[in-house]
Design an enzyme around this catalytic site. Structure first.
Site, PDB file in Angstrom:
ATOM      1  N   THR A   1       7.478  26.508 -23.411  1.00  0.00           N
ATOM      2  CA  THR A   1       7.348  26.437 -21.952  1.00  0.00           C
ATOM      3  C   THR A   1       7.150  24.998 -21.496  1.00  0.00           C
ATOM      4  O   THR A   1       7.789  24.538 -20.548  1.00  0.00           O
ATOM      5  CB  THR A   1       6.175  27.311 -21.478  1.00  0.00           C
ATOM      6  OG1 THR A   1       6.442  28.673 -21.819  1.00  0.00           O
ATOM      7  CG2 THR A   1       5.993  27.200 -19.971  1.00  0.00           C
TER       8      THR A   1
ATOM      9  N   VAL B   1       0.850  -1.188   0.000  1.00  0.00           N
ATOM     10  CA  VAL B   1       0.000   0.000   0.000  1.00  0.00           C
ATOM     11  C   VAL B   1       0.885   1.237   0.000  1.00  0.00           C
ATOM     12  O   VAL B   1       1.515   1.566   1.009  1.00  0.00           O
ATOM     13  CB  VAL B   1      -0.942   0.018   1.218  1.00  0.00           C
ATOM     14  CG1 VAL B   1      -1.842   1.252   1.167  1.00  0.00           C
ATOM     15  CG2 VAL B   1      -1.773  -1.254   1.280  1.00  0.00           C
TER      16      VAL B   1
ATOM     17  N   ASP C   1       7.824   0.265   3.595  1.00  0.00           N
ATOM     18  CA  ASP C   1       8.254   0.018   2.217  1.00  0.00           C
ATOM     19  C   ASP C   1       9.772   0.038   2.100  1.00  0.00           C
ATOM     20  O   ASP C   1      10.363  -0.751   1.350  1.00  0.00           O
ATOM     21  CB  ASP C   1       7.624   1.039   1.266  1.00  0.00           C
ATOM     22  CG  ASP C   1       7.893   2.489   1.669  1.00  0.00           C
ATOM     23  OD1 ASP C   1       8.212   2.751   2.851  1.00  0.00           O
ATOM     24  OD2 ASP C   1       7.768   3.378   0.800  1.00  0.00           O
TER      25      ASP C   1
ATOM     26  N   ASN D   1      -0.530   4.382  -5.150  1.00  0.00           N
ATOM     27  CA  ASN D   1      -1.087   3.121  -5.652  1.00  0.00           C
ATOM     28  C   ASN D   1      -0.886   1.982  -4.664  1.00  0.00           C
ATOM     29  O   ASN D   1       0.042   2.008  -3.855  1.00  0.00           O
ATOM     30  CB  ASN D   1      -0.422   2.728  -6.982  1.00  0.00           C
ATOM     31  CG  ASN D   1      -0.751   3.674  -8.109  1.00  0.00           C
ATOM     32  OD1 ASN D   1      -1.915   3.928  -8.398  1.00  0.00           O
ATOM     33  ND2 ASN D   1       0.275   4.213  -8.761  1.00  0.00           N
TER      34      ASN D   1
END
Length: 259
Positions: free
Chosen positions: A184, A7, A109, A11
């Site tokens: 730009t 998680v 993570d 995403n």
């Protein structure tokens, strides 16, 4: 089979492993307002497409950096799979020695990635994760997690440029072949693209210098391929590093989690 769930802030990645081999993987948007039933129906739809059923799953492991979604995620696992998931956090056996000021504040993570990279590619190793934030983790030759660096991710930086500079448009993140933009939009895309390559290479070079080592550099995350294809600083691109780490951690903690 094992269900692994990562998680992230943007995403959620879901994978199914059988005998240490990734069979299927899917990605869905992280929405902290989703109910357990919405999560369950989404995962079951993934399973239906792959001709899998909940009864195929013997265990589940979850890594999350989004605490508000965890109650719904855990409830989904129990309700739809009849499995209480293993959560990556304090108390889990990682095999890592964390030499940092407060081990509890390290994102799960980053721990998962460090475990996978150390096991798969050896040490010393630097792990770069191009996610919502861009994280750099250093694991020394003894397998000790020494810490790292956290920088704004490429998507956050791009959105901030649009929100804070009144005359600049919102642009897509894209690989730029020319550093000198003729418009730009092209100038913004060049600055974003090459700026992040420079950030990545600069932080990696400084980590190598300060550690006085020559670690292997492993990159992962949703935007890793675009950046690393133009950078010589990264040795290995592994888009499934986090899922590999989750499967490995499940095996290291298997006796107390499998149904």
């Amino acid at each position: 089979m094992i269900l692994v769930i990562d998680v992230g802030n943007t995403n959620c990645t879901v994978g199914v492993y059988k005998e240490q081999k990734l069979l299927r993987h899917w990605r869905m948007t992280t929405d902290r307002h989703r109910t357990s039933d919405e999560l369950g129906m989404t995962v079951l739809n993934f399973f239906s497409y792959a001709n899998l059923t909940p009864s195929d799953i013997q265990g589940i492991i979850i890594s999350s950096v989004v605490p508000p979604i965890m109650h719904a995620m855990e409830t989904m696992c129990v309700r739809y799979f009849n499995i209480r998931p293993l959560i990556v956090g304090p108390g889990i056996k990682t095999g890592l020695n964390l030499k940092v000021d407060n081990p509890r504040e390290i994102g799960s993570d980053r721990i998962v990635n460090a475990v996978a990279a150390s096991e798969e590619y050896g040490t010393p190793v630097i792990v770069v994760d191009f996610g919502t934030a861009t994280t750099f983790c250093y694991i020394d030759e003894a397998g000790v997690y020494q810490g790292g660096a956290i920088a704004p991710g490429i998507m956050i930086s791009t959105e901030a440029l649009y929100n804070r500079a009144a005359k600049l448009p919102r642009v897509d993140i894209a690989e730029s072949s020319q550093i000198i933009g003729k418009s730009t939009v092209a100038s913004m895309q060049a600055g974003i693209f090459y700026g992040f390559i420079g950030q990545c290479e600069g932080i990696i070079a400084e980590m190598k210098k300060q550690s006085n080592t020559s670690p292997v550099v492993v990159a992962t995350g949703g935007l890793a391929r675009m950046i690393t294809e133009k950078s010589s600083a990264v040795d290995i691109l592994d888009p499934f590093l986090t899922l590999k780490g989750l499967e490995l951690l499940y095996r290291r903690n298997k006796p107390t989690t499998e149904k």
